[in-house]
Design a protein around this motif. Structure first.
Motif, short mmCIF file in Angstrom:
data_model
loop_
_atom_site.label_atom_id
_atom_site.label_comp_id
_atom_site.label_asym_id
_atom_site.label_seq_id
_atom_site.Cartn_x
_atom_site.Cartn_y
_atom_site.Cartn_z
N GLN A 65 -2.03 -4.61 -9.43
CA GLN A 65 -0.58 -4.77 -9.38
C GLN A 65 -0.13 -6.01 -10.14
O GLN A 65 -0.90 -6.95 -10.34
N ARG A 66 1.12 -6.00 -10.51
CA ARG A 66 1.75 -7.13 -11.20
C ARG A 66 2.03 -8.23 -10.19
O ARG A 66 2.33 -7.97 -9.03
N ASP A 67 1.94 -9.48 -10.63
CA ASP A 67 2.28 -10.61 -9.77
C ASP A 67 3.79 -10.62 -9.53
O ASP A 67 4.56 -10.41 -10.46
N SER A 68 4.20 -10.87 -8.32
CA SER A 68 5.63 -10.83 -7.99
C SER A 68 6.40 -12.02 -8.55
O SER A 68 7.61 -11.95 -8.74
N LYS A 69 5.72 -13.12 -8.86
CA LYS A 69 6.39 -14.32 -9.37
C LYS A 69 6.40 -14.40 -10.89
O LYS A 69 7.30 -14.99 -11.48
N ASP B 85 0.81 -1.22 0.00
CA ASP B 85 0.00 0.00 0.00
C ASP B 85 0.85 1.26 0.00
O ASP B 85 0.43 2.29 -0.51
N TRP B 86 2.02 1.19 0.57
CA TRP B 86 2.85 2.40 0.71
C TRP B 86 3.72 2.64 -0.50
O TRP B 86 4.43 3.62 -0.58
N ARG B 87 3.62 1.75 -1.48
CA ARG B 87 4.34 1.93 -2.75
C ARG B 87 3.48 2.67 -3.77
O ARG B 87 3.84 2.73 -4.94
N LYS B 88 2.36 3.17 -3.33
CA LYS B 88 1.42 3.92 -4.16
C LYS B 88 0.93 3.10 -5.36
O LYS B 88 1.05 3.51 -6.51
N PRO B 89 0.36 1.91 -5.11
CA PRO B 89 -0.19 1.14 -6.23
C PRO B 89 -1.45 1.81 -6.77
O PRO B 89 -2.01 2.71 -6.16
N ASN B 90 -1.87 1.35 -7.91
CA ASN B 90 -3.12 1.83 -8.48
C ASN B 90 -4.30 1.06 -7.89
O ASN B 90 -4.15 -0.11 -7.51
N ARG C 45 -2.05 -9.50 -10.42
CA ARG C 45 -2.51 -10.08 -9.15
C ARG C 45 -3.53 -9.14 -8.50
O ARG C 45 -3.18 -8.24 -7.75
N PRO C 46 -4.80 -9.35 -8.79
CA PRO C 46 -5.82 -8.54 -8.12
C PRO C 46 -5.91 -8.92 -6.65
O PRO C 46 -5.88 -10.10 -6.31
N ASP C 47 -5.95 -7.93 -5.80
CA ASP C 47 -6.13 -8.23 -4.38
C ASP C 47 -6.79 -7.06 -3.68
O ASP C 47 -7.09 -6.04 -4.28
N ARG C 48 -7.07 -7.27 -2.41
CA ARG C 48 -7.79 -6.29 -1.59
C ARG C 48 -9.09 -5.89 -2.28
O ARG C 48 -9.48 -4.74 -2.32
N PHE C 49 -9.76 -6.91 -2.80
CA PHE C 49 -10.99 -6.76 -3.58
C PHE C 49 -12.17 -6.88 -2.63
O PHE C 49 -12.32 -7.89 -1.94
N CYS C 50 -13.00 -5.86 -2.59
CA CYS C 50 -14.18 -5.93 -1.73
C CYS C 50 -15.29 -5.03 -2.24
O CYS C 50 -15.05 -4.07 -2.96
N VAL C 51 -16.50 -5.39 -1.82
CA VAL C 51 -17.71 -4.63 -2.14
C VAL C 51 -18.42 -4.38 -0.81
O VAL C 51 -18.57 -5.29 0.00
N ALA C 52 -18.88 -3.15 -0.59
CA ALA C 52 -19.61 -2.81 0.62
C ALA C 52 -20.86 -3.68 0.73
O ALA C 52 -21.53 -3.96 -0.28
N LYS C 53 -21.17 -4.10 1.94
CA LYS C 53 -22.27 -5.05 2.18
C LYS C 53 -23.59 -4.67 1.49
O LYS C 53 -24.21 -5.51 0.86
#
Length: 148
Positions: free
Chosen positions: A62-66, A40-45, A72-80
């Motif tokens: 973000q790009r996958d590290s491997k 998060d502190w690397r200023k991702p999109n 690599r989609p992550d921190r994916f969420c939708v409000a309840k």
């Protein structure tokens, strides 16, 4: 009126953080120390969908590290209150379309096992054994993009 914004401006990251705090920390009980990581502190999109001024869905881009040619989609969420309306599906489809346009070959993610069916409907296949991430049972899933 709903609108989708992509980028890494501070205000957009703040909106993503607000939503992630609501969903992952307060709703799912993940500790803030685990939810907010060094990436998060690397200023991702981020993609963030707003309903007026309220952030209702987000995903970190973000790009996958491997595999540098995979996303690599992550921190994916939708409000309840906005779940089961197709918002998450549309957000992931838009995410993948941007990745394909940028030359990525596929997408790999860690899915909560409770969301495995959601990802399978969108073409993701599980691989490997289930594992615990932040005390939540997860499975790695991937999707190779179709050649254009």
């Amino acid at each position: 009126m709903k609108r989708q914004v992509f980028g890494n401006d501070s205000w957009l990251q703040a909106a993503a953080f607000y939503l992630r705090y609501q969903v992952f920390v307060l709703e799912q009980g993940i500790s803030p120390e685990l939810e907010f990581d060094e990436l998060d502190w690397r200023k991702p999109n981020y993609f963030v969908i707003f309903d007026g001024q309220i952030p209702i869905a987000t995903i970190r881009y973000q790009r996958d590290s491997k595999r540098a040619d995979w996303i690599r989609p992550d921190r994916f969420c939708v409000a309840k209150p906005y779940r089961k309306q197709g918002i998450g599906q549309q957000l992931l489809v838009d995410y993948e379309a941007k990745a394909q346009k940028e030359g990525y070959l596929g997408s790999v993610l860690s899915a909560e096992t409770s969301a495995q069916g959601f990802y399978e409907k969108l073409g993701y296949q599980p691989f490997g054994e289930p594992f615990y991430e932040d005390d939540i049972l997860c499975i790695t899933m991937e999707k190779r993009f179709k050649a254009r």
